[in-house]
Design a protein around this motif. Structure first.
Motif, PDB file in Angstrom:
ATOM      1  N   UNK A   1       9.237 -16.242  44.478  1.00  7.68           N
ATOM      2  CA  UNK A   1       9.657 -16.633  45.823  1.00  7.68           C
ATOM      3  C   UNK A   1       8.742 -16.041  46.900  1.00  7.68           C
ATOM      4  N   UNK A   2       8.272 -14.815  46.707  1.00  7.46           N
ATOM      5  CA  UNK A   2       7.383 -14.189  47.691  1.00  7.46           C
ATOM      6  C   UNK A   2       6.060 -14.953  47.793  1.00  7.46           C
ATOM      7  N   UNK A   3       5.579 -15.455  46.669  1.00  6.14           N
ATOM      8  CA  UNK A   3       4.347 -16.247  46.669  1.00  6.14           C
ATOM      9  C   UNK A   3       4.553 -17.548  47.432  1.00  6.14           C
ATOM     10  N   UNK A   4       5.699 -18.181  47.220  1.00 12.97           N
ATOM     11  CA  UNK A   4       5.994 -19.432  47.918  1.00 12.97           C
ATOM     12  C   UNK A   4       6.137 -19.182  49.417  1.00 12.97           C
ATOM     13  N   UNK A   5       6.801 -18.083  49.787  1.00 10.33           N
ATOM     14  CA  UNK A   5       6.924 -17.749  51.211  1.00 10.33           C
ATOM     15  C   UNK A   5       5.552 -17.525  51.840  1.00 10.33           C
ATOM     16  N   UNK A   6       4.679 -16.841  51.129  1.00 11.99           N
ATOM     17  CA  UNK A   6       3.327 -16.603  51.630  1.00 11.99           C
ATOM     18  C   UNK A   6       2.591 -17.925  51.825  1.00 11.99           C
ATOM     19  N   UNK A   7       2.772 -18.848  50.903  1.00 13.38           N
ATOM     20  CA  UNK A   7       2.159 -20.178  51.012  1.00 13.38           C
ATOM     21  C   UNK A   7       2.642 -20.889  52.269  1.00 13.38           C
TER      22      UNK A   7
ATOM     23  N   UNK B   1      -1.614 -23.410  37.151  1.00 10.79           N
ATOM     24  CA  UNK B   1      -0.409 -23.845  36.451  1.00 10.79           C
ATOM     25  C   UNK B   1       0.825 -23.630  37.311  1.00 10.79           C
ATOM     26  N   UNK B   2       0.890 -22.522  38.055  1.00  8.13           N
ATOM     27  CA  UNK B   2       1.998 -22.306  38.990  1.00  8.13           C
ATOM     28  C   UNK B   2       2.015 -23.403  40.056  1.00  8.13           C
ATOM     29  N   UNK B   3       0.841 -23.729  40.547  1.00  8.04           N
ATOM     30  CA  UNK B   3       0.739 -24.763  41.580  1.00  8.04           C
ATOM     31  C   UNK B   3       1.199 -26.114  41.036  1.00  8.04           C
ATOM     32  N   UNK B   4       0.855 -26.418  39.784  1.00  5.02           N
ATOM     33  CA  UNK B   4       1.315 -27.693  39.221  1.00  5.02           C
ATOM     34  C   UNK B   4       2.829 -27.674  39.013  1.00  5.02           C
ATOM     35  N   UNK B   5       3.410 -26.495  38.762  1.00  6.30           N
ATOM     36  CA  UNK B   5       4.870 -26.392  38.634  1.00  6.30           C
ATOM     37  C   UNK B   5       5.535 -26.727  39.967  1.00  6.30           C
ATOM     38  N   UNK B   6       4.945 -26.264  41.063  1.00  6.57           N
ATOM     39  CA  UNK B   6       5.476 -26.629  42.380  1.00  6.57           C
ATOM     40  C   UNK B   6       5.283 -28.111  42.650  1.00  6.57           C
ATOM     41  N   UNK B   7       4.097 -28.609  42.364  1.00  5.25           N
ATOM     42  CA  UNK B   7       3.797 -30.013  42.610  1.00  5.25           C
ATOM     43  C   UNK B   7       4.712 -30.923  41.790  1.00  5.25           C
ATOM     44  N   UNK B   8       5.082 -30.478  40.590  1.00  6.71           N
ATOM     45  CA  UNK B   8       5.935 -31.283  39.709  1.00  6.71           C
ATOM     46  C   UNK B   8       7.336 -31.467  40.275  1.00  6.71           C
ATOM     47  N   UNK B   9       7.715 -30.684  41.289  1.00  8.17           N
ATOM     48  CA  UNK B   9       9.016 -30.852  41.928  1.00  8.17           C
ATOM     49  C   UNK B   9       9.070 -32.139  42.742  1.00  8.17           C
ATOM     50  N   UNK B  10       7.897 -32.651  43.104  1.00  3.86           N
ATOM     51  CA  UNK B  10       7.811 -33.891  43.868  1.00  3.86           C
ATOM     52  C   UNK B  10       8.235 -35.047  42.971  1.00  3.86           C
TER      53      UNK B  10
ATOM     54  N   UNK C   1      12.154 -29.207  49.408  1.00  6.60           N
ATOM     55  CA  UNK C   1      13.113 -28.622  48.468  1.00  6.60           C
ATOM     56  C   UNK C   1      13.709 -27.298  48.939  1.00  6.60           C
ATOM     57  N   UNK C   2      13.038 -26.627  49.857  1.00  7.48           N
ATOM     58  CA  UNK C   2      13.471 -25.299  50.267  1.00  7.48           C
ATOM     59  C   UNK C   2      12.818 -24.241  49.388  1.00  7.48           C
ATOM     60  N   UNK C   3      12.566 -23.090  49.973  1.00 10.40           N
ATOM     61  CA  UNK C   3      11.847 -22.028  49.263  1.00 10.40           C
ATOM     62  C   UNK C   3      12.625 -21.549  48.040  1.00 10.40           C
ATOM     63  N   UNK C   4      13.897 -21.253  48.210  1.00 13.77           N
ATOM     64  CA  UNK C   4      14.681 -20.712  47.110  1.00 13.77           C
ATOM     65  C   UNK C   4      14.785 -21.695  45.948  1.00 13.77           C
ATOM     66  N   UNK C   5      15.068 -22.948  46.268  1.00 12.88           N
ATOM     67  CA  UNK C   5      15.180 -23.966  45.218  1.00 12.88           C
ATOM     68  C   UNK C   5      13.833 -24.196  44.533  1.00 12.88           C
ATOM     69  N   UNK C   6      12.759 -24.231  45.323  1.00 10.41           N
ATOM     70  CA  UNK C   6      11.420 -24.420  44.750  1.00 10.41           C
ATOM     71  C   UNK C   6      11.087 -23.275  43.794  1.00 10.41           C
ATOM     72  N   UNK C   7      11.436 -22.057  44.176  1.00  6.53           N
ATOM     73  CA  UNK C   7      11.183 -20.901  43.308  1.00  6.53           C
ATOM     74  C   UNK C   7      12.006 -20.997  42.035  1.00  6.53           C
ATOM     75  N   UNK C   8      13.272 -21.320  42.171  1.00  6.65           N
ATOM     76  CA  UNK C   8      14.158 -21.398  41.012  1.00  6.65           C
ATOM     77  C   UNK C   8      13.736 -22.494  40.042  1.00  6.65           C
ATOM     78  N   UNK C   9      13.359 -23.643  40.573  1.00  2.43           N
ATOM     79  CA  UNK C   9      13.033 -24.785  39.709  1.00  2.43           C
ATOM     80  C   UNK C   9      11.615 -24.745  39.145  1.00  2.43           C
ATOM     81  N   UNK C  10      10.699 -24.071  39.849  1.00  2.00           N
ATOM     82  CA  UNK C  10       9.306 -24.030  39.384  1.00  2.00           C
ATOM     83  C   UNK C  10       8.984 -22.777  38.586  1.00  2.00           C
TER      84      UNK C  10
END
Length: 143
Positions: free
Chosen positions: A45-51, A62-71, A32-41
């Motif tokens: 964004x800094x946390x996603x970049x660190x990941x 819960x944050x992790x499930x928000x990212x996973x839900x993008x799948x 999805x890309x970092x920016x889109x993943x941050x916006x949609x979840x």
């Protein structure tokens, strides 16, 4: 949902299970890309970049499930996925005949029994690393 990512989580240690969870999240972010993943979840964004950079940030479950839900393969929203993950822990505890005191002892004292109960019930936040520890420990003891 994280409880479904690994076929037999009891065969892995908590750290290895956590690494599998992180790998899955990185794959979702890569798609999805970092920016889109941050916006949609809603995850910072800094946390996603660190990941993605391999820094293993301390992700809230819960944050992790928000990212996973993008799948596209995940057919529930992030909050429902987090609830289903917590339910899987409770069911696993029942199957393994573990109460929170026994689970705290089995988890090498990483968390106190009251803390485990509050996190599994969703009253206190749980990190993804804590979820991996509890999930691996419970599944290792399950018949």
């Amino acid at each position: 949902m994280f409880h479904e990512i690994v076929a037999d989580p009891g065969e892995l240690g908590p750290d290895e299970l956590y690494e599998r969870y992180e790998s899955e999240l990185i794959a979702v972010v890569d798609a999805h890309g970092i920016e889109r993943a941050a916006a949609e979840s809603g995850v910072d964004e800094a946390t996603i970049r660190a990941l993605v950079d391999g820094e293993s940030p301390d992700l809230d479950h819960t944050e992790a499930t928000a990212l996973l839900a993008l799948d596209g393969d995940v057919d529930v929203d992030a909050e429902t996925a987090a609830e289903l993950d917590r339910d899987a822990l409770l069911i696993g505890m029942t199957n393994a005949v573990l109460d929170v005191e026994a689970l705290a002892a089995e988890a090498d004292g990483a968390m106190e029994a009251r803390e485990i109960q509050s996190k599994v019930e969703g009253r206190f936040p749980m990190t993804l690393r804590e979820f991996a520890l509890l999930h691996a420990t419970i599944q290792e003891r399950s018949p």
